[in-house]
Design a protein around this motif. Structure first.
Motif, PDB file in Angstrom:
ATOM      1  N   ALA A  33     -10.660  -1.280   4.783  1.00 57.25           N
ATOM      2  CA  ALA A  33     -10.656  -2.489   3.962  1.00 57.25           C
ATOM      3  C   ALA A  33     -11.323  -2.100   2.648  1.00 57.25           C
ATOM      4  N   CYS A  34     -10.850  -2.664   1.561  1.00 53.70           N
ATOM      5  CA  CYS A  34     -11.415  -2.324   0.252  1.00 53.70           C
ATOM      6  C   CYS A  34     -11.891  -3.591  -0.439  1.00 53.70           C
ATOM      7  N   ARG A  50      -4.017  -0.353   7.976  1.00 52.13           N
ATOM      8  CA  ARG A  50      -5.212  -0.896   8.626  1.00 52.13           C
ATOM      9  C   ARG A  50      -6.214   0.200   8.975  1.00 52.13           C
ATOM     10  N   THR A  68      -4.333   1.351  -1.280  1.00 50.65           N
ATOM     11  CA  THR A  68      -3.472   0.294  -0.727  1.00 50.65           C
ATOM     12  C   THR A  68      -2.659   0.798   0.464  1.00 50.65           C
ATOM     13  N   MET A  89      -4.956   0.563   3.352  1.00 50.50           N
ATOM     14  CA  MET A  89      -5.128  -0.838   3.732  1.00 50.50           C
ATOM     15  C   MET A  89      -3.918  -1.333   4.534  1.00 50.50           C
ATOM     16  N   THR A 114     -15.083   0.962   0.338  1.00 57.61           N
ATOM     17  CA  THR A 114     -14.221   0.798   1.499  1.00 57.61           C
ATOM     18  C   THR A 114     -15.057   0.742   2.765  1.00 57.61           C
TER      19      THR A 114
END
Length: 164
Positions: free
Chosen positions: A44-45, A41, A35, A38, A61
Motif C-alpha cells: 500500500a502506498c 496487492r 502502482t 499496489m 509503502t
C-alpha cells in the motif's frame, strides 16, 4: 516543518513523475512501479501532499510480513508465544522530496505508518524497515528502532513501544 500537508492513499490524480527525493531507486520506483505493486496487492502506498498545491512531497509503502521469532532479541522472545514467526508491518520505502527534506516530514510520515499499522484490523507486533544506507539507519535509530537478525540495517520497533 514543511507547509501544511495531508497524508492520503496514493491515487491516480497524484503526480508521481514530478517527485524527486535525490535517491534514484526511490524516485524510479515511485514513478514507474508502485502502482503495479499496489494492483498486485503487494504493498500500500501513502503520499504526503501540500494542502494548497497538491504537490506530492513524500511517500511511503506498507506491507504485511513475518519475521522469524529467533531473530528478535531474547528479552522480547521470552515474552512472546513460541510461534515460528511473528506478524509485522514492513515499511518498504520512505522518501521526502529534496526541497522538503530536513523539515520533519519524514518523521511525520513514519508516525503515520506506525499509527496505520497499530490501527490495522490485521494484528502486527512491530514495524520493520530495511534502511538503505547509514543515513537512513541513523534516522530510524533516532526514532527508536533497533537492529535485529543477521541482515545489516534491518531494524524494528514494537508497536507497543511506539504508542507510548
Amino acid at each position: 516543518m514543511t507547509a501544511p500537508f495531508r497524508l492520503q492513499a496514493l491515487a491516480p490524480h497524484h503526480d508521481r513523475k514530478g517527485f524527486v527525493c535525490g535517491v534514484e531507486a526511490l524516485d524510479r520506483y515511485f514513478a514507474e512501479r508502485v502502482t503495479q505493486d499496489m494492483r498486485r496487492r503487494l504493498t500500500a502506498c501513502y503520499v504526503a501532499v501540500e494542502a494548497t498545491t497538491l504537490r506530492v512531497v513524500g511517500y511511503y509503502t506498507l506491507a504485511a510480513a513475518g519475521i522469524p521469532l529467533g531473530d528478535l532479541p531474547e528479552s522480547l522472545v521470552k515474552r512472546l508465544p513460541r510461534y515460528p514467526s511473528i506478524p509485522v508491518a514492513r515499511l518498504g520505502r520512505l522518501a521526502v522530496a529534496q526541497d522538503d527534506q530536513g523539515r520533519g516530514l519524514g518523521s511525520a510520515m513514519l508516525w503515520d505508518a506506525l499509527t496505520r499499522a497499530a490501527r490495522s484490523e490485521v494484528a502486527v507486533f512491530a514495524l520493520v524497515v530495511d534502511a538503505k544506507d547509514e543515513q537512513a539507519e541513523a534516522f530510524y535509530r533516532h526514532q527508536g528502532f533497533a537492529p535485529f537478525g543477521l541482515v545489516p540495517r534491518q531494524l524494528f520497533l514494537p508497536l507497543k513501544e511506539a504508542q507510548q
